[in-house]
Design a protein around this motif. Structure first.
Motif, PDB file in Angstrom:
ATOM      1  N   ARG A 177       0.847  -1.194   0.000  1.00 31.81           N
ATOM      2  CA  ARG A 177       0.000   0.000   0.000  1.00 31.81           C
ATOM      3  C   ARG A 177       0.882   1.244   0.000  1.00 31.81           C
ATOM      4  O   ARG A 177       1.675   1.471   0.915  1.00 31.81           O
ATOM      5  CB  ARG A 177      -0.913   0.000   1.222  1.00 31.81           C
ATOM      6  CG  ARG A 177      -2.012   1.051   1.169  1.00 31.81           C
ATOM      7  CD  ARG A 177      -3.067   0.768   2.216  1.00 31.81           C
ATOM      8  NE  ARG A 177      -4.238   1.627   2.072  1.00 31.81           N
ATOM      9  CZ  ARG A 177      -5.416   1.355   2.636  1.00 31.81           C
ATOM     10  NH1 ARG A 177      -5.558   0.259   3.377  1.00 31.81           N
ATOM     11  NH2 ARG A 177      -6.444   2.182   2.454  1.00 31.81           N
ATOM     12  N   VAL A 178       0.750   2.048  -1.035  1.00 29.51           N
ATOM     13  CA  VAL A 178       1.525   3.279  -1.192  1.00 29.51           C
ATOM     14  C   VAL A 178       0.553   4.388  -1.591  1.00 29.51           C
ATOM     15  O   VAL A 178      -0.586   4.113  -1.998  1.00 29.51           O
ATOM     16  CB  VAL A 178       2.623   3.114  -2.267  1.00 29.51           C
ATOM     17  CG1 VAL A 178       3.664   2.089  -1.828  1.00 29.51           C
ATOM     18  CG2 VAL A 178       2.018   2.725  -3.599  1.00 29.51           C
ATOM     19  N   PRO A 179       0.970   5.652  -1.477  1.00 31.39           N
ATOM     20  CA  PRO A 179       0.061   6.749  -1.822  1.00 31.39           C
ATOM     21  C   PRO A 179      -0.531   6.631  -3.227  1.00 31.39           C
ATOM     22  O   PRO A 179      -1.697   6.971  -3.443  1.00 31.39           O
ATOM     23  CB  PRO A 179       0.949   7.990  -1.699  1.00 31.39           C
ATOM     24  CG  PRO A 179       1.955   7.613  -0.655  1.00 31.39           C
ATOM     25  CD  PRO A 179       2.236   6.162  -0.896  1.00 31.39           C
ATOM     26  N   GLU A 180       0.245   6.099  -4.176  1.00 29.78           N
ATOM     27  CA  GLU A 180      -0.222   6.023  -5.562  1.00 29.78           C
ATOM     28  C   GLU A 180      -1.405   5.073  -5.747  1.00 29.78           C
ATOM     29  O   GLU A 180      -2.183   5.232  -6.684  1.00 29.78           O
ATOM     30  CB  GLU A 180       0.914   5.603  -6.497  1.00 29.78           C
ATOM     31  CG  GLU A 180       2.026   6.619  -6.640  1.00 29.78           C
ATOM     32  CD  GLU A 180       3.128   6.416  -5.615  1.00 29.78           C
ATOM     33  OE1 GLU A 180       4.265   6.842  -5.876  1.00 29.78           O
ATOM     34  OE2 GLU A 180       2.848   5.817  -4.548  1.00 29.78           O
ATOM     35  N   ASN A 181      -1.524   4.053  -4.887  1.00 33.16           N
ATOM     36  CA  ASN A 181      -2.612   3.086  -5.072  1.00 33.16           C
ATOM     37  C   ASN A 181      -3.643   3.132  -3.938  1.00 33.16           C
ATOM     38  O   ASN A 181      -4.348   2.154  -3.690  1.00 33.16           O
ATOM     39  CB  ASN A 181      -2.079   1.664  -5.247  1.00 33.16           C
ATOM     40  CG  ASN A 181      -1.325   1.145  -4.035  1.00 33.16           C
ATOM     41  OD1 ASN A 181      -1.416   1.702  -2.944  1.00 33.16           O
ATOM     42  ND2 ASN A 181      -0.581   0.079  -4.228  1.00 33.16           N
ATOM     43  N   GLU A 182      -3.739   4.277  -3.276  1.00 36.64           N
ATOM     44  CA  GLU A 182      -4.709   4.403  -2.192  1.00 36.64           C
ATOM     45  C   GLU A 182      -6.129   4.155  -2.700  1.00 36.64           C
ATOM     46  O   GLU A 182      -6.957   3.565  -2.013  1.00 36.64           O
ATOM     47  CB  GLU A 182      -4.614   5.798  -1.572  1.00 36.64           C
ATOM     48  CG  GLU A 182      -5.413   5.964  -0.292  1.00 36.64           C
ATOM     49  CD  GLU A 182      -4.971   5.007   0.806  1.00 36.64           C
ATOM     50  OE1 GLU A 182      -5.847   4.527   1.553  1.00 36.64           O
ATOM     51  OE2 GLU A 182      -3.753   4.728   0.907  1.00 36.64           O
ATOM     52  N   GLN A 183      -6.396   4.574  -3.937  1.00 35.06           N
ATOM     53  CA  GLN A 183      -7.730   4.366  -4.514  1.00 35.06           C
ATOM     54  C   GLN A 183      -8.017   2.878  -4.721  1.00 35.06           C
ATOM     55  O   GLN A 183      -9.145   2.422  -4.541  1.00 35.06           O
ATOM     56  CB  GLN A 183      -7.856   5.117  -5.836  1.00 35.06           C
ATOM     57  CG  GLN A 183      -9.281   5.214  -6.354  1.00 35.06           C
ATOM     58  CD  GLN A 183      -9.404   6.130  -7.558  1.00 35.06           C
ATOM     59  OE1 GLN A 183      -8.409   6.599  -8.099  1.00 35.06           O
ATOM     60  NE2 GLN A 183     -10.633   6.382  -7.984  1.00 35.06           N
ATOM     61  N   VAL A 184      -6.973   2.121  -5.090  1.00 36.64           N
ATOM     62  CA  VAL A 184      -7.131   0.681  -5.271  1.00 36.64           C
ATOM     63  C   VAL A 184      -7.508   0.020  -3.950  1.00 36.64           C
ATOM     64  O   VAL A 184      -8.428  -0.807  -3.890  1.00 36.64           O
ATOM     65  CB  VAL A 184      -5.835   0.045  -5.831  1.00 36.64           C
ATOM     66  CG1 VAL A 184      -5.941  -1.482  -5.844  1.00 36.64           C
ATOM     67  CG2 VAL A 184      -5.548   0.566  -7.234  1.00 36.64           C
ATOM     68  N   PHE A 185      -6.828   0.401  -2.881  1.00 32.70           N
ATOM     69  CA  PHE A 185      -7.123  -0.204  -1.581  1.00 32.70           C
ATOM     70  C   PHE A 185      -8.482   0.230  -1.054  1.00 32.70           C
ATOM     71  O   PHE A 185      -9.152  -0.530  -0.347  1.00 32.70           O
ATOM     72  CB  PHE A 185      -6.009   0.120  -0.580  1.00 32.70           C
ATOM     73  CG  PHE A 185      -4.852  -0.828  -0.683  1.00 32.70           C
ATOM     74  CD1 PHE A 185      -4.834  -2.009   0.038  1.00 32.70           C
ATOM     75  CD2 PHE A 185      -3.802  -0.566  -1.538  1.00 32.70           C
ATOM     76  CE1 PHE A 185      -3.781  -2.901  -0.070  1.00 32.70           C
ATOM     77  CE2 PHE A 185      -2.735  -1.449  -1.668  1.00 32.70           C
ATOM     78  CZ  PHE A 185      -2.729  -2.629  -0.929  1.00 32.70           C
ATOM     79  N   ALA A 186      -8.905   1.426  -1.418  1.00 31.02           N
ATOM     80  CA  ALA A 186     -10.247   1.854  -1.030  1.00 31.02           C
ATOM     81  C   ALA A 186     -11.298   0.978  -1.714  1.00 31.02           C
ATOM     82  O   ALA A 186     -12.311   0.606  -1.102  1.00 31.02           O
ATOM     83  CB  ALA A 186     -10.451   3.323  -1.409  1.00 31.02           C
ATOM     84  N   LEU A 187     -11.042   0.616  -2.967  1.00 33.66           N
ATOM     85  CA  LEU A 187     -11.951  -0.270  -3.689  1.00 33.66           C
ATOM     86  C   LEU A 187     -11.942  -1.674  -3.094  1.00 33.66           C
ATOM     87  O   LEU A 187     -12.987  -2.324  -2.997  1.00 33.66           O
ATOM     88  CB  LEU A 187     -11.560  -0.331  -5.166  1.00 33.66           C
ATOM     89  CG  LEU A 187     -11.837   0.930  -5.992  1.00 33.66           C
ATOM     90  CD1 LEU A 187     -11.215   0.796  -7.377  1.00 33.66           C
ATOM     91  CD2 LEU A 187     -13.335   1.177  -6.109  1.00 33.66           C
ATOM     92  N   ILE A 188     -10.767  -2.151  -2.705  1.00 37.77           N
ATOM     93  CA  ILE A 188     -10.667  -3.465  -2.074  1.00 37.77           C
ATOM     94  C   ILE A 188     -11.484  -3.501  -0.793  1.00 37.77           C
ATOM     95  O   ILE A 188     -12.264  -4.434  -0.546  1.00 37.77           O
ATOM     96  CB  ILE A 188      -9.196  -3.827  -1.774  1.00 37.77           C
ATOM     97  CG1 ILE A 188      -8.406  -4.047  -3.073  1.00 37.77           C
ATOM     98  CG2 ILE A 188      -9.121  -5.082  -0.887  1.00 37.77           C
ATOM     99  CD1 ILE A 188      -6.918  -4.235  -2.860  1.00 37.77           C
TER     100      ILE A 188
END
Length: 222
Positions: A177-188
Protein backbone atom coordinates in the motif's frame (compact mmCIF):
# COMPACT_ATOMS: atom_id res chain seq x y z
CA UNK A 1 -0.58 -46.95 -34.24
CA UNK A 2 -2.30 -43.76 -33.01
CA UNK A 3 -5.61 -42.97 -34.63
CA UNK A 4 -5.43 -40.09 -37.09
CA UNK A 5 -7.06 -36.87 -35.97
CA UNK A 6 -8.21 -33.76 -37.78
CA UNK A 7 -7.94 -30.26 -36.40
CA UNK A 8 -10.25 -27.28 -36.79
CA UNK A 9 -8.84 -23.78 -36.37
CA UNK A 10 -11.67 -21.29 -36.01
CA UNK A 11 -9.46 -18.44 -34.88
CA UNK A 12 -5.79 -18.47 -35.80
CA UNK A 13 -3.27 -17.33 -38.40
CA UNK A 14 -5.13 -19.18 -41.16
CA UNK A 15 -8.48 -20.70 -40.06
CA UNK A 16 -9.42 -24.02 -41.60
CA UNK A 17 -9.30 -27.81 -41.24
CA UNK A 18 -5.90 -29.48 -40.86
CA UNK A 19 -5.01 -33.16 -41.00
CA UNK A 20 -2.02 -33.01 -38.65
CA UNK A 21 -1.08 -31.33 -35.40
CA UNK A 22 2.11 -29.76 -36.76
CA UNK A 23 0.23 -27.61 -39.25
CA UNK A 24 -2.48 -26.80 -36.72
CA UNK A 25 0.08 -25.73 -34.14
CA UNK A 26 1.60 -23.25 -36.57
CA UNK A 27 -1.78 -21.52 -36.81
CA UNK A 28 -2.49 -21.23 -33.09
CA UNK A 29 0.77 -21.15 -31.14
CA UNK A 30 1.22 -17.68 -29.70
CA UNK A 31 -1.95 -16.43 -31.42
CA UNK A 32 -4.07 -14.25 -29.14
CA UNK A 33 -7.49 -15.81 -28.52
CA UNK A 34 -6.82 -18.88 -30.69
CA UNK A 35 -9.75 -21.30 -30.92
CA UNK A 36 -9.17 -24.84 -32.14
CA UNK A 37 -10.23 -28.45 -31.50
CA UNK A 38 -9.34 -31.95 -32.63
CA UNK A 39 -11.88 -34.35 -34.19
CA UNK A 40 -11.91 -38.05 -34.99
CA UNK A 41 -12.98 -37.64 -38.62
CA UNK A 42 -12.60 -35.12 -41.44
CA UNK A 43 -16.38 -34.91 -41.87
CA UNK A 44 -16.91 -34.00 -38.20
CA UNK A 45 -14.14 -31.43 -38.39
CA UNK A 46 -15.50 -29.91 -41.59
CA UNK A 47 -19.01 -29.65 -40.13
CA UNK A 48 -17.72 -28.00 -36.94
CA UNK A 49 -15.65 -25.52 -38.94
CA UNK A 50 -18.54 -24.63 -41.22
CA UNK A 51 -20.97 -24.14 -38.32
CA UNK A 52 -18.56 -21.89 -36.43
CA UNK A 53 -16.94 -22.03 -33.01
CA UNK A 54 -19.82 -20.86 -30.83
CA UNK A 55 -22.33 -23.05 -32.61
CA UNK A 56 -19.99 -26.01 -32.01
CA UNK A 57 -19.81 -25.19 -28.28
CA UNK A 58 -23.59 -25.16 -28.02
CA UNK A 59 -23.80 -28.65 -29.56
CA UNK A 60 -20.68 -30.17 -28.03
CA UNK A 61 -21.35 -33.29 -25.91
CA UNK A 62 -20.59 -33.22 -22.23
CA UNK A 63 -17.61 -35.44 -21.40
CA UNK A 64 -16.49 -36.09 -17.81
CA UNK A 65 -12.78 -35.79 -16.89
CA UNK A 66 -10.96 -39.09 -17.22
CA UNK A 67 -7.42 -38.61 -15.92
CA UNK A 68 -6.56 -38.41 -12.19
CA UNK A 69 -5.25 -34.86 -12.74
CA UNK A 70 -8.50 -33.78 -14.40
CA UNK A 71 -10.57 -35.39 -11.64
CA UNK A 72 -8.52 -33.64 -8.95
CA UNK A 73 -8.86 -30.30 -10.71
CA UNK A 74 -12.61 -30.78 -11.02
CA UNK A 75 -12.86 -31.58 -7.30
CA UNK A 76 -11.05 -28.36 -6.43
CA UNK A 77 -13.25 -26.32 -8.75
CA UNK A 78 -16.43 -27.88 -7.38
CA UNK A 79 -15.65 -26.40 -3.96
CA UNK A 80 -16.11 -22.87 -5.29
CA UNK A 81 -18.14 -23.34 -8.46
CA UNK A 82 -21.24 -25.22 -9.45
CA UNK A 83 -20.15 -25.57 -13.07
CA UNK A 84 -19.15 -29.07 -14.14
CA UNK A 85 -16.10 -30.08 -16.15
CA UNK A 86 -16.85 -30.70 -19.80
CA UNK A 87 -19.88 -28.42 -20.08
CA UNK A 88 -20.24 -25.63 -22.62
CA UNK A 89 -20.57 -21.99 -21.49
CA UNK A 90 -23.80 -20.70 -20.02
CA UNK A 91 -24.40 -17.95 -22.56
CA UNK A 92 -27.02 -16.21 -20.44
CA UNK A 93 -24.42 -14.88 -18.01
CA UNK A 94 -21.89 -12.12 -17.52
CA UNK A 95 -18.12 -12.47 -17.74
CA UNK A 96 -15.54 -10.37 -15.91
CA UNK A 97 -11.82 -9.85 -16.38
CA UNK A 98 -8.97 -7.47 -15.56
CA UNK A 99 -5.85 -6.14 -17.24
CA UNK A 100 -2.68 -4.77 -15.69
CA UNK A 101 0.35 -3.29 -17.45
CA UNK A 102 3.11 -4.26 -15.05
CA UNK A 103 3.10 -5.89 -11.63
CA UNK A 104 2.21 -3.60 -10.03
CA UNK A 105 1.03 -1.29 -12.79
CA UNK A 106 -1.93 0.42 -14.34
CA UNK A 107 -4.91 -1.83 -13.61
CA UNK A 108 -8.48 -1.82 -14.92
CA UNK A 109 -11.37 -4.26 -15.03
CA UNK A 110 -14.64 -4.78 -16.84
CA UNK A 111 -17.70 -6.96 -17.24
CA UNK A 112 -19.56 -8.00 -20.39
CA UNK A 113 -22.65 -9.95 -21.38
CA UNK A 114 -21.20 -13.34 -22.28
CA UNK A 115 -23.39 -14.12 -25.29
CA UNK A 116 -22.66 -10.89 -27.18
CA UNK A 117 -19.63 -9.28 -25.56
CA UNK A 118 -21.65 -6.13 -24.82
CA UNK A 119 -19.75 -4.14 -22.18
CA UNK A 120 -21.70 -3.65 -18.95
CA UNK A 121 -19.07 -1.81 -16.93
CA UNK A 122 -15.45 -0.73 -17.26
CA UNK A 123 -13.53 0.70 -14.31
CA UNK A 124 -10.06 2.26 -14.20
CA UNK A 125 -7.24 2.39 -14.92
CA UNK A 126 -5.75 2.82 -11.46
CA UNK A 127 -2.09 3.22 -10.57
CA UNK A 128 -0.02 0.52 -8.84
CA UNK A 129 -2.56 -2.30 -8.99
CA UNK A 130 -2.24 -5.99 -9.87
CA UNK A 131 -4.16 -8.33 -12.12
CA UNK A 132 -5.31 -10.48 -9.18
CA UNK A 133 -6.76 -7.45 -7.42
CA UNK A 134 -8.48 -6.37 -10.63
CA UNK A 135 -10.00 -9.81 -11.11
CA UNK A 136 -11.33 -9.74 -7.54
CA UNK A 137 -12.81 -6.27 -7.91
CA UNK A 138 -14.38 -7.19 -11.25
CA UNK A 139 -16.06 -10.24 -9.77
CA UNK A 140 -17.49 -8.34 -6.80
CA UNK A 141 -18.59 -5.49 -9.07
CA UNK A 142 -20.39 -7.98 -11.28
CA UNK A 143 -22.17 -9.58 -8.32
CA UNK A 144 -23.21 -6.20 -6.94
CA UNK A 145 -24.50 -5.07 -10.34
CA UNK A 146 -26.59 -8.21 -10.76
CA UNK A 147 -28.02 -7.88 -7.27
CA UNK A 148 -28.91 -4.26 -7.97
CA UNK A 149 -30.80 -5.39 -11.07
CA UNK A 150 -32.35 -8.32 -9.18
CA UNK A 151 -30.81 -10.70 -11.72
CA UNK A 152 -29.84 -14.31 -11.05
CA UNK A 153 -27.45 -14.59 -14.02
CA UNK A 154 -24.23 -16.49 -13.23
CA UNK A 155 -20.84 -14.77 -13.37
CA UNK A 156 -17.80 -16.19 -15.16
CA UNK A 157 -14.23 -15.50 -14.07
CA UNK A 158 -11.01 -17.07 -15.33
CA UNK A 159 -9.22 -16.38 -12.03
CA UNK A 160 -9.11 -19.05 -9.35
CA UNK A 161 -7.57 -16.53 -6.94
CA UNK A 162 -10.42 -14.07 -7.41
CA UNK A 163 -13.00 -16.81 -6.90
CA UNK A 164 -11.31 -17.95 -3.68
CA UNK A 165 -10.98 -14.41 -2.39
CA UNK A 166 -14.68 -13.80 -3.02
CA UNK A 167 -15.58 -17.04 -1.27
CA UNK A 168 -13.45 -16.04 1.73
CA UNK A 169 -14.67 -12.42 1.57
CA UNK A 170 -11.06 -11.25 1.76
CA UNK A 171 -8.54 -10.16 -0.87
CA UNK A 172 -5.30 -11.82 0.21
CA UNK A 173 -3.09 -9.59 -1.89
CA UNK A 174 0.63 -9.01 -1.27
CA UNK A 175 0.41 -5.63 -2.97
CA UNK A 176 2.19 -2.92 -0.99
CA UNK A 177 0.00 0.00 0.00
CA UNK A 178 1.52 3.28 -1.19
CA UNK A 179 0.06 6.75 -1.82
CA UNK A 180 -0.22 6.02 -5.56
CA UNK A 181 -2.61 3.09 -5.07
CA UNK A 182 -4.71 4.40 -2.19
CA UNK A 183 -7.73 4.37 -4.51
CA UNK A 184 -7.13 0.68 -5.27
CA UNK A 185 -7.12 -0.20 -1.58
CA UNK A 186 -10.25 1.85 -1.03
CA UNK A 187 -11.95 -0.27 -3.69
CA UNK A 188 -10.67 -3.47 -2.07
CA UNK A 189 -12.04 -2.43 1.31
CA UNK A 190 -15.38 -1.48 -0.23
CA UNK A 191 -15.58 -4.84 -2.04
CA UNK A 192 -14.75 -6.79 1.13
CA UNK A 193 -17.38 -4.83 3.07
CA UNK A 194 -19.98 -5.56 0.38
CA UNK A 195 -19.24 -9.29 0.55
CA UNK A 196 -19.59 -9.29 4.35
CA UNK A 197 -22.85 -7.35 4.37
CA UNK A 198 -24.64 -8.82 1.34
CA UNK A 199 -25.76 -12.19 0.12
CA UNK A 200 -26.17 -13.13 -3.53
CA UNK A 201 -27.91 -15.89 -5.43
CA UNK A 202 -25.68 -15.85 -8.49
CA UNK A 203 -23.45 -18.79 -9.32
CA UNK A 204 -19.75 -18.00 -9.76
CA UNK A 205 -18.38 -20.17 -12.57
CA UNK A 206 -14.84 -20.83 -13.77
CA UNK A 207 -14.29 -19.95 -17.43
CA UNK A 208 -12.62 -22.90 -19.19
CA UNK A 209 -9.98 -21.05 -21.22
CA UNK A 210 -8.34 -24.24 -22.48
CA UNK A 211 -11.55 -25.39 -24.17
CA UNK A 212 -13.38 -22.14 -24.92
CA UNK A 213 -10.61 -19.64 -25.64
CA UNK A 214 -10.19 -16.33 -23.84
CA UNK A 215 -13.02 -15.16 -21.62
CA UNK A 216 -15.32 -12.70 -23.46
CA UNK A 217 -14.33 -9.88 -21.07
CA UNK A 218 -10.63 -10.30 -21.94
CA UNK A 219 -8.87 -7.05 -22.83
CA UNK A 220 -6.81 -8.76 -25.57
CA UNK A 221 -3.43 -7.44 -24.39
CA UNK A 222 -1.49 -10.64 -23.71
Amino acid sequence: MAKKKFYVVWNGVTPGVYDNWTDCKLQVEGYQGAKYKSFESRDAAAEAYENGYFEYLKKAPTTPPTSPKERLQDTILSQISTSEAGEVPVWESISVDAACSGNPGDMEYRGVYTATGQELFRIGPFKKGTNNVGEFLALVHGLALLQQKNSDLPVYSDSMNAMKWVKNKKAKTLLARVPENEQVFALIERAEKWLKTHTYKNRILKWNTAEWGEIPADFGRK
